[in-house]
Design a protein around this motif. Structure first.
Motif, PDB file in Angstrom:
ATOM      1  N   ALA A  17       0.868  -1.170   0.000  1.00  0.00           N
ATOM      2  CA  ALA A  17       0.000   0.000   0.000  1.00  0.00           C
ATOM      3  C   ALA A  17       0.908   1.224   0.000  1.00  0.00           C
ATOM      4  CB  ALA A  17      -0.925   0.024   1.209  1.00  0.00           C
ATOM      5  N   GLY A  18       0.773   2.066  -1.010  1.00  0.00           N
ATOM      6  CA  GLY A  18       1.648   3.211  -1.129  1.00  0.00           C
ATOM      7  C   GLY A  18       0.890   4.508  -1.306  1.00  0.00           C
ATOM      8  N   THR A  19       1.467   5.581  -0.813  1.00  0.00           N
ATOM      9  CA  THR A  19       0.843   6.889  -0.994  1.00  0.00           C
ATOM     10  C   THR A  19       1.104   7.402  -2.405  1.00  0.00           C
ATOM     11  OG1 THR A  19       2.810   8.132  -0.299  1.00  0.00           O
ATOM     12  CG2 THR A  19       1.277   7.430   1.426  1.00  0.00           C
ATOM     13  N   PRO A  20       0.269   8.292  -2.920  1.00  0.00           N
ATOM     14  CA  PRO A  20       0.579   8.945  -4.193  1.00  0.00           C
ATOM     15  C   PRO A  20       1.891   9.716  -4.070  1.00  0.00           C
ATOM     16  CG  PRO A  20      -1.703   9.341  -3.555  1.00  0.00           C
ATOM     17  CD  PRO A  20      -1.033   8.722  -2.376  1.00  0.00           C
ATOM     18  N   VAL A  21       2.598   9.872  -5.189  1.00  0.00           N
ATOM     19  CA  VAL A  21       3.875  10.589  -5.181  1.00  0.00           C
ATOM     20  C   VAL A  21       3.670  11.997  -4.624  1.00  0.00           C
ATOM     21  CG1 VAL A  21       5.768  11.465  -6.581  1.00  0.00           C
ATOM     22  CG2 VAL A  21       4.707   9.280  -7.150  1.00  0.00           C
ATOM     23  N   THR A  29      -4.880  10.400   2.225  1.00  0.00           N
ATOM     24  CA  THR A  29      -6.273   9.961   2.326  1.00  0.00           C
ATOM     25  C   THR A  29      -6.575   8.796   1.399  1.00  0.00           C
ATOM     26  OG1 THR A  29      -6.959  11.625   0.709  1.00  0.00           O
ATOM     27  CG2 THR A  29      -7.096  12.226   3.047  1.00  0.00           C
ATOM     28  N   THR A  30      -5.651   8.509   0.465  1.00  0.00           N
ATOM     29  CA  THR A  30      -5.806   7.362  -0.431  1.00  0.00           C
ATOM     30  C   THR A  30      -4.487   6.609  -0.513  1.00  0.00           C
ATOM     31  OG1 THR A  30      -5.193   8.663  -2.393  1.00  0.00           O
ATOM     32  CG2 THR A  30      -7.544   8.517  -1.838  1.00  0.00           C
ATOM     33  N   LEU A  31      -4.568   5.328  -0.757  1.00  0.00           N
ATOM     34  CA  LEU A  31      -3.396   4.476  -0.918  1.00  0.00           C
ATOM     35  C   LEU A  31      -3.566   3.636  -2.178  1.00  0.00           C
ATOM     36  CD1 LEU A  31      -2.953   3.151   2.745  1.00  0.00           C
ATOM     37  CD2 LEU A  31      -1.580   4.916   1.624  1.00  0.00           C
ATOM     38  N   ARG A  32      -2.471   3.396  -2.865  1.00  0.00           N
ATOM     39  CA  ARG A  32      -2.480   2.547  -4.059  1.00  0.00           C
ATOM     40  C   ARG A  32      -2.079   1.133  -3.658  1.00  0.00           C
ATOM     41  NH1 ARG A  32       1.407   0.634  -7.547  1.00  0.00           N
ATOM     42  NH2 ARG A  32       0.729   0.246  -9.703  1.00  0.00           N
ATOM     43  N   LEU A  33      -2.911   0.148  -3.974  1.00  0.00           N
ATOM     44  CA  LEU A  33      -2.622  -1.246  -3.641  1.00  0.00           C
ATOM     45  C   LEU A  33      -1.923  -1.940  -4.794  1.00  0.00           C
ATOM     46  CD1 LEU A  33      -5.939  -2.314  -1.874  1.00  0.00           C
ATOM     47  CD2 LEU A  33      -3.771  -1.692  -0.808  1.00  0.00           C
ATOM     48  N   SER A  34      -0.932  -2.749  -4.466  1.00  0.00           N
ATOM     49  CA  SER A  34      -0.212  -3.509  -5.495  1.00  0.00           C
ATOM     50  C   SER A  34       0.536  -4.648  -4.800  1.00  0.00           C
ATOM     51  CB  SER A  34       0.765  -2.615  -6.263  1.00  0.00           C
ATOM     52  OG  SER A  34       1.721  -2.041  -5.385  1.00  0.00           O
ATOM     53  N   ASP A 299       6.676  -1.332  -8.850  1.00  0.00           N
ATOM     54  CA  ASP A 299       7.898  -2.093  -9.108  1.00  0.00           C
ATOM     55  C   ASP A 299       7.968  -2.645 -10.527  1.00  0.00           C
ATOM     56  OD1 ASP A 299       7.522  -1.886  -6.256  1.00  0.00           O
ATOM     57  OD2 ASP A 299       9.095  -3.388  -6.033  1.00  0.00           O
ATOM     58  N   TRP A 300       6.802  -3.061 -11.063  1.00  0.00           N
ATOM     59  CA  TRP A 300       6.831  -3.806 -12.322  1.00  0.00           C
ATOM     60  C   TRP A 300       5.803  -3.347 -13.348  1.00  0.00           C
ATOM     61  CZ3 TRP A 300       2.052  -5.963 -12.864  1.00  0.00           C
ATOM     62  CH2 TRP A 300       1.328  -6.221 -11.705  1.00  0.00           C
ATOM     63  N   ALA A 301       4.907  -2.441 -12.971  1.00  0.00           N
ATOM     64  CA  ALA A 301       3.822  -2.054 -13.876  1.00  0.00           C
ATOM     65  C   ALA A 301       4.329  -1.443 -15.182  1.00  0.00           C
ATOM     66  CB  ALA A 301       2.882  -1.070 -13.174  1.00  0.00           C
ATOM     67  N   GLY A 302       5.446  -0.734 -15.138  1.00  0.00           N
ATOM     68  CA  GLY A 302       5.946  -0.066 -16.332  1.00  0.00           C
ATOM     69  C   GLY A 302       6.898  -0.884 -17.177  1.00  0.00           C
TER      70      GLY A 302
END
Length: 320
Positions: A17-21, A29-34, A299-302
Motif C-alpha cells: 500500500a503506497g501513498t501517491p507521489v 487519504t488514499t493508498l495505491r494497492l499492489s 515495481d513492475w507495472a511499467g
C-alpha cells in the motif's frame, strides 16, 4: 508447471500500500494497492519480453495472498508450485512516497508466509518441469529465515546438477540482515553462480576493490563467468571471461518511482541474454527496463514488452 521454463525464480512477494507521489503517509487519504517482490519483478519482466517464467514461493490463505497469485497469473508467470499456508498471513509493506526520488518503507513480514519457503518447495518445483534454462535467486530470500536460506542453497545445487545457468543478485537489504551476514551468504554462493549482479554500493560485500571495473574483473576469478555492476542513473558495467569490461550510460528519465529499477534491469539483461544478444545489447535492454520502471509508479507495472524494448533500447538489437 511442465515443459520448458526459460526462467525459474523463488522468493517472497508482499502486498503493498503506497501513498501517491508527493503525499506523506501521515496525511494521505488514499493508498495505491499492489504487490512487490524482487524475484517476481524479474519473472514478470522476462515474461513480458517473450520468455516463459515461473515463481516458487509461499503466501497466506488470505486476500493479499490471493492478490499476489492473481497479479502473477495475470502476467502469465507460472504459479503452480506456489504454496499457500493457513496459519500466518502474507507479508505487507507501506510505502511513504514523499518525492519521486525518496520513499520510506515500513515492512510487516517477519515470521509471516513468505518466510515459510523451504527446500521441499524447490525440489517439487524442479520435479515439475522438464527443463529450466535459468535460475534466478537473490540475497533477499536467504535473509528471511533459515528455511528460505536452505531453499536457495537447494535450488542452486539442483540447478548445478542439471546444468542450469544460475543468476544471483546480491540485493542487500539492511532491514533484513547485517552487512556481515550478507557478505557471508554472498561468499557461500559466489562459487556456484554463473551470472552475478551487484550494485556499486554492494561491491564491498564481495571484494576489496572499490573501482567498479576492477571489482567486476576480480570477481570473475571467484567463480562467475559473467559479472554485472548496476550503477543506477550512471548505467551499468558488465564483463565476461575473456572480454574487456563493457559500460553503458543510464537513460535520462524523469523519476516517478525508483523502487524496482534494479530488478527490472536484471529482467531485461537476462531476457536479452537468453535470446542470444551480445553484451552491449544485454546492457541496453537492462537499462531500458530500469528506465521504464523509474518513469512509472510501481515495481513492475511499467516494464516494457518486446515491441517497446526493440524500439527504445540502444544500440540496435543484435542476436547471434
Amino acid at each position: 508447471m511442465s515443459g520448458m521454463v526459460a526462467l525459474l525464480t523463488l522468493g517472497e512477494v508482499l502486498g503493498v500500500a503506497g501513498t501517491p507521489v508527493g503525499t506523506p503517509l501521515r496525511t494521505a487519504t488514499t493508498l495505491r494497492l499492489s504487490t512487490a517482490g524482487a524475484e517476481a519483478t524479474v519473472a514478470i519482466g522476462v515474461r513480458r519480453l517473450g520468455l516463459t517464467s515461473a515463481w516458487v514461493g509461499t503466501v497466506g490463505a488470505d486476500e493479499i495472498g490471493t492478490r499476489v497469485l492473481r497479479d502473477l497469473r495475470a502476467e502469465s508467470v507460472g504459479t503452480s508450485c506456489a504454496r499457500r499456508v493457513a496459519d500466518v498471513p502474507t507479508g505487507f509493506l507501506l510505502r511513504d512516497h514523499r518525492t519521486p526520488d525518496f520513499t520510506s518503507v515500513s515492512y510487516y513480514r517477519r515470521g509471516l508466509a513468505g518466510s515459510r519457503l523451504g527446500a521441499a518447495d524447490v525440489r517439487a518445483a524442479f520435479a515439475a518441469v522438464e527443463a529450466v534454462d535459468m535460475l534466478h535467486v537473490t540475497g533477499i530470500t536467504p535473509a528471511l529465515s533459515e528455511s528460505c536460506h536452505e531453499a536457495v542453497l537447494a535450488a542452486v545445487r539442483i540447478a548445478a546438477e542439471r546444468g542450469v545457468t544460475v543468476s544471483f543478485d546480491v540485493n542487500y537489504r539492511s532491514t533484513l540482515t547485517s552487512r556481515a551476514t550478507a557478505r557471508s551468504v554472498a561468499a557461500e554462493l559466489l562459487g556456484q553462480v554463473d551470472i552475478l549482479f551487484a550494485g556499486d554500493d554492494e561491491l564491498d560485500l564481495l571484494t576489496d576493490e572499490t573501482d567498479p571495473r576492477a571489482a567486476a574483473a576480480s570477481l570473475l576469478a571467484r567463480g562467475p563467468s559473467e559479472v554485472v555492476v548496476k550503477r543506477g542513473a550512471a548505467g551499468a558495467i558488465a564483463v565476461t571471461r575473456g572480454s574487456e569490461p563493457h559500460e553503458v550510460a543510464g537513460h535520462r528519465v524523469v523519476a516517478t518511482d525508483v523502487i524496482g529499477a534494479g530488478d527490472s534491469f536484471v529482467a531485461g539483461y537476462l531476457a536479452a541474454r537468453h535470446r542470444g544478444a551480445d553484451l552491449a545489447t544485454r546492457l541496453a535492454w537492462g537499462t531500458t527496463c530500469a528506465a521504464c520502471t523509474v518513469g512509472t509508479t510501481g515495481d513492475w507495472a511499467g516494464l516494457p514488452d518486446l515491441d517497446e524494448i526493440e524500439r527504445r533500447a540502444l544500440p540496435e538489437v543484435t542476436f547471434r
